[in-house]
Motif scaffolding. Structure first.
Motif, PDB file in Angstrom:
ATOM      1  N   ARG A  41      28.769 -18.341  59.478  1.00 11.93           N
ATOM      2  CA  ARG A  41      28.614 -17.983  58.073  1.00 11.93           C
ATOM      3  C   ARG A  41      29.973 -17.509  57.577  1.00 11.93           C
ATOM      4  NH1 ARG A  41      24.570 -13.575  55.092  1.00 11.93           N
ATOM      5  NH2 ARG A  41      24.888 -14.440  53.009  1.00 11.93           N
ATOM      6  N   ILE A  42      30.320 -17.871  56.336  1.00  7.74           N
ATOM      7  CA  ILE A  42      31.603 -17.495  55.763  1.00  7.74           C
ATOM      8  C   ILE A  42      31.392 -16.442  54.680  1.00  7.74           C
ATOM      9  CG2 ILE A  42      33.696 -18.287  54.606  1.00  7.74           C
ATOM     10  CD1 ILE A  42      33.334 -19.454  57.368  1.00  7.74           C
ATOM     11  N   ILE A  43      32.088 -15.325  54.820  1.00  5.56           N
ATOM     12  CA  ILE A  43      32.170 -14.319  53.763  1.00  5.56           C
ATOM     13  C   ILE A  43      33.647 -14.118  53.471  1.00  5.56           C
ATOM     14  CG2 ILE A  43      31.623 -11.960  53.066  1.00  5.56           C
ATOM     15  CD1 ILE A  43      29.339 -11.975  55.083  1.00  5.56           C
ATOM     16  N   ALA A  44      34.033 -14.241  52.216  1.00  2.00           N
ATOM     17  CA  ALA A  44      35.427 -14.090  51.815  1.00  2.00           C
ATOM     18  C   ALA A  44      35.547 -12.944  50.823  1.00  2.00           C
ATOM     19  CB  ALA A  44      35.954 -15.386  51.191  1.00  2.00           C
ATOM     20  N   ALA A  45      36.731 -12.369  50.741  1.00  2.00           N
ATOM     21  CA  ALA A  45      36.964 -11.261  49.816  1.00  2.00           C
ATOM     22  C   ALA A  45      38.346 -11.396  49.198  1.00  2.00           C
ATOM     23  CB  ALA A  45      36.840  -9.914  50.531  1.00  2.00           C
ATOM     24  N   THR A  46      38.478 -10.876  47.979  1.00  2.00           N
ATOM     25  CA  THR A  46      39.765 -10.909  47.288  1.00  2.00           C
ATOM     26  C   THR A  46      39.826  -9.770  46.285  1.00  2.00           C
ATOM     27  OG1 THR A  46      41.230 -12.242  45.881  1.00  2.00           O
ATOM     28  CG2 THR A  46      38.869 -12.519  45.555  1.00  2.00           C
ATOM     29  N   ASN A  47      41.045  -9.284  46.042  1.00  2.00           N
ATOM     30  CA  ASN A  47      41.224  -8.269  45.003  1.00  2.00           C
ATOM     31  C   ASN A  47      41.732  -8.893  43.710  1.00  2.00           C
ATOM     32  OD1 ASN A  47      43.868  -8.868  45.592  1.00  2.00           O
ATOM     33  ND2 ASN A  47      44.477  -6.802  46.146  1.00  2.00           N
ATOM     34  N   ARG A  48      41.730 -10.224  43.656  1.00  2.00           N
ATOM     35  CA  ARG A  48      42.186 -10.922  42.450  1.00  2.00           C
ATOM     36  C   ARG A  48      41.049 -11.758  41.876  1.00  2.00           C
ATOM     37  NH1 ARG A  48      47.425 -14.182  43.714  1.00  2.00           N
ATOM     38  NH2 ARG A  48      47.100 -13.935  45.940  1.00  2.00           N
ATOM     39  N   ASP A  49      41.176 -12.097  40.598  1.00  2.00           N
ATOM     40  CA  ASP A  49      40.209 -13.000  39.973  1.00  2.00           C
ATOM     41  C   ASP A  49      40.642 -14.423  40.310  1.00  2.00           C
ATOM     42  OD1 ASP A  49      38.554 -14.537  38.355  1.00  2.00           O
ATOM     43  OD2 ASP A  49      38.533 -13.051  36.741  1.00  2.00           O
ATOM     44  N   LEU A  50      39.935 -15.056  41.233  1.00  2.00           N
ATOM     45  CA  LEU A  50      40.328 -16.395  41.672  1.00  2.00           C
ATOM     46  C   LEU A  50      40.189 -17.425  40.568  1.00  2.00           C
ATOM     47  CD1 LEU A  50      39.032 -16.676  45.349  1.00  2.00           C
ATOM     48  CD2 LEU A  50      41.278 -15.985  44.496  1.00  2.00           C
ATOM     49  N   ARG A  51      39.384 -17.132  39.550  1.00  2.00           N
ATOM     50  CA  ARG A  51      39.275 -18.072  38.441  1.00  2.00           C
ATOM     51  C   ARG A  51      40.600 -18.190  37.707  1.00  2.00           C
ATOM     52  NH1 ARG A  51      34.191 -15.289  35.658  1.00  2.00           N
ATOM     53  NH2 ARG A  51      35.622 -13.544  35.997  1.00  2.00           N
ATOM     54  N   ALA A  52      41.274 -17.066  37.504  1.00  2.00           N
ATOM     55  CA  ALA A  52      42.590 -17.091  36.876  1.00  2.00           C
ATOM     56  C   ALA A  52      43.599 -17.787  37.787  1.00  2.00           C
ATOM     57  CB  ALA A  52      43.050 -15.680  36.549  1.00  2.00           C
ATOM     58  N   ARG A 103      53.346  -4.107  39.271  1.00  2.00           N
ATOM     59  CA  ARG A 103      54.317  -4.970  38.571  1.00  2.00           C
ATOM     60  C   ARG A 103      54.104  -6.443  38.914  1.00  2.00           C
ATOM     61  NH1 ARG A 103      59.572  -6.658  40.139  1.00  2.00           N
ATOM     62  NH2 ARG A 103      60.971  -7.092  38.376  1.00  2.00           N
ATOM     63  N   ALA A 104      53.597  -6.699  40.128  1.00  2.00           N
ATOM     64  CA  ALA A 104      53.337  -8.075  40.566  1.00  2.00           C
ATOM     65  C   ALA A 104      51.896  -8.493  40.302  1.00  2.00           C
ATOM     66  CB  ALA A 104      53.652  -8.214  42.053  1.00  2.00           C
ATOM     67  N   ASP A 105      51.171  -7.739  39.453  1.00  2.00           N
ATOM     68  CA  ASP A 105      49.786  -8.065  39.087  1.00  2.00           C
ATOM     69  C   ASP A 105      48.872  -8.164  40.307  1.00  2.00           C
ATOM     70  OD1 ASP A 105      50.402  -8.170  36.345  1.00  2.00           O
ATOM     71  OD2 ASP A 105      51.054 -10.248  36.524  1.00  2.00           O
ATOM     72  N   GLY A 106      49.126  -7.312  41.308  1.00  2.00           N
ATOM     73  CA  GLY A 106      48.270  -7.293  42.487  1.00  2.00           C
ATOM     74  C   GLY A 106      48.603  -8.334  43.533  1.00  2.00           C
ATOM     75  N   ASN A 107      49.604  -9.182  43.288  1.00  2.00           N
ATOM     76  CA  ASN A 107      49.974 -10.230  44.241  1.00  2.00           C
ATOM     77  C   ASN A 107      50.908  -9.635  45.279  1.00  2.00           C
ATOM     78  OD1 ASN A 107      51.255 -12.429  45.549  1.00  2.00           O
ATOM     79  ND2 ASN A 107      50.706 -13.764  43.843  1.00  2.00           N
ATOM     80  N   VAL A 108      50.383  -9.373  46.485  1.00  2.00           N
ATOM     81  CA  VAL A 108      51.163  -8.692  47.511  1.00  2.00           C
ATOM     82  C   VAL A 108      52.316  -9.551  47.997  1.00  2.00           C
ATOM     83  CG1 VAL A 108      51.054  -7.645  49.808  1.00  2.00           C
ATOM     84  CG2 VAL A 108      49.174  -7.319  48.205  1.00  2.00           C
TER      85      VAL A 108
END
Length: 440
Positions: free
Chosen positions: A269-280, A411-416
């Protein structure tokens, strides 16, 4: 995907009651399309996973989202990084509130919003105040627990969205433990912390001799998790060259080790997580639309801590128990006056930051209020000469690191990855700094 809604004409409900609204396409190639989902929000765009799919080349895959707020007679509109933006009359808006009957221009398409007079819908909420390691007694968390109860019983792929430190990994573990795969392995891959050139091997494994240094066969996460769950943390950081390979693994539940030829079946089973809006991210071409579609079969959103201040008493009590605070200190740190002071903090690192702060309070056996990184301190105000030199030095370095990485990632909009490039440091090192200070 939003939670299912039950229409209730009158009388009390077991969950939160909201007003409903409708969205209709009144102009453009998709005229006549409409949405009346009896839900709190509606996503519009040309991608098939939207609530209202608009077949118009001038409409972005994920164009905007419309939400009915808890109070008021206006709906909230938010642009999702669309190509042609949103116009209300001659005014372009990225985010704002519009009145009943407003007409939005999305490229060549015109949509109108109508708030249903007197009609309501109920968002089901669980009676639970905890699910796995997550706790909360407020509406937001009980609604999330209600969704988790249903999702745990299925084997569907899940995408968990939320800010850093909100408990996304805790949700993945809870879904695994509450589901039919609880006896199987739970394997975590942090897509943001592993160098891109090693991530494929971590996911799918490799054969001996596949590349320099590959002296023996390695089993990857998908094979390790056979019969269980793979948790892909920070999946938004997945390099573009690996996205089609992950897509194939999701579609066929088959992988090939690096350097191998045989297809290997993986029951996971796959569970994924993100702190960004992947739609954007899809709109700007950084994330594949078809991969998003495969990941977001069920989509869950974890609220930030600042939006659930009523949960602070329960959270503080629970975290202090987990930390093992002595009874007298536990009683002091759960005093309503101190908890109210904690609730006034924005907690950018969310529950993880709160736990780290409470652990400091336990270590020093005293109440400590969180610092405010955005507020400049007068020169010398942070120096306490009564402290030993090494303690004062460590506090100063910790304060600098915390303030710097908070501002850097914002400053990087959450992009590490981008933040690490801007700072001239290794991405894995930046991840360690974020974790050290409870910001991830």
């Amino acid at each position: 995907m939003v939670a299912p809604f039950v229409t209730r004409p009158t009388g009390p409900t077991g969950g939160r009651t909201i007003r409903t609204f409708r969205v209709a396409v009144v102009g453009g190639p998709a005229a006549g399309a409409a949405w009346n989902g009896q839900a709190e929000r509606c996503a519009l765009g040309s991608h098939p996973s939207n609530d209202l799919v608009i077949e118009d080349p001038t409409v972005s895959r994920f164009h905007c989202e419309i939400t009915m707020p808890k109070a008021g007679d206006r709906v909230a509109v938010r642009d999702l990084g669309s190509r042609n933006g949103i116009l209300v009359g001659d005014v372009a808006i990225a985010q704002g509130a519009v009145p009943d009957g407003a007409v939005l221009a999305l490229g060549h398409t015109r949509v109108t919003i109508a708030i249903d007079a007197g009609a309501t819908a109920e968002i089901p909420a669980s009676d639970r105040t905890s699910f796995g390691s997550l706790v909360g007694a407020g509406e937001a968390m009980r609604e999330l627990f209600g969704q988790l109860e249903k999702v745990a019983a299925s084997d569907a792929t899940v995408l968990v969205e939320g800010e850093t430190g909100t408990g996304k990994e805790g949700i993945a573990e809870a879904l695994h433990d509450a589901g039919a795969r609880t006896a199987g392995p739970f394997v975590v891959i942090d897509c943001g912390a592993i160098p891109a050139n090693l991530l494929e091997s971590e996911l799918f494994g490799h054969e001996a001799g596949a590349f320099t240094g590959a002296t023996e066969r390695r089993i990857g996460a998908f094979e390790q998790a056979h019969g269980g769950t793979v948790f892909l943390d920070e999946v938004g950081e997945l390099p573009p060259e690996l996205q089609p390979k992950l897509l194939r693994a999701l579609e066929a539940r088959e992988i090939r080790r690096v350097g191998g030829r045989a297809a290997i079946r993986c029951d996971v089973r796959i569970i994924a997580a993100t702190n960004r809006d992947l739609r954007a991210e899809v709109n700007r071409g950084a994330f594949r639309a078809d991969l998003y579609y495969r990941l977001a079969v069920v989509k869950l959103e974890v609220p930030p801590l600042r939006e659930r201040p009523g949960d602070l008493p329960l959270l503080v009590d629970t975290l202090l128990h987990r930390i093992g605070a002595p009874t007298p200190l536990h009683a002091d740190l759960t005093d309503p006056t101190f908890v109210a002071a904690l609730a006034a903090s924005p907690w950018p690192g969310n529950v993880r930051e709160l736990r780290n702060h409470l652990e400091q309070c336990v270590v020093f056996a005293e109440r400590r209020l969180p610092s405010a990184p955005s507020t400049p301190h007068p020169q010398g105000a942070t120096i306490d000469p009564s402290l030993p030199y090494e303690v004062a030095r460590k506090q100063a370095i910790d304060a600098f690191e915390r303030d710097y990485v908070t501002a850097l990632v914002a400053r990087a909009d959450g992009n590490v990855a981008r933040a690490a490039r801007d700072a001239g440091v290794n991405r894995a090192y930046l991840h360690r700094l974020l974790r050290r200070h409870g910001l991830r």
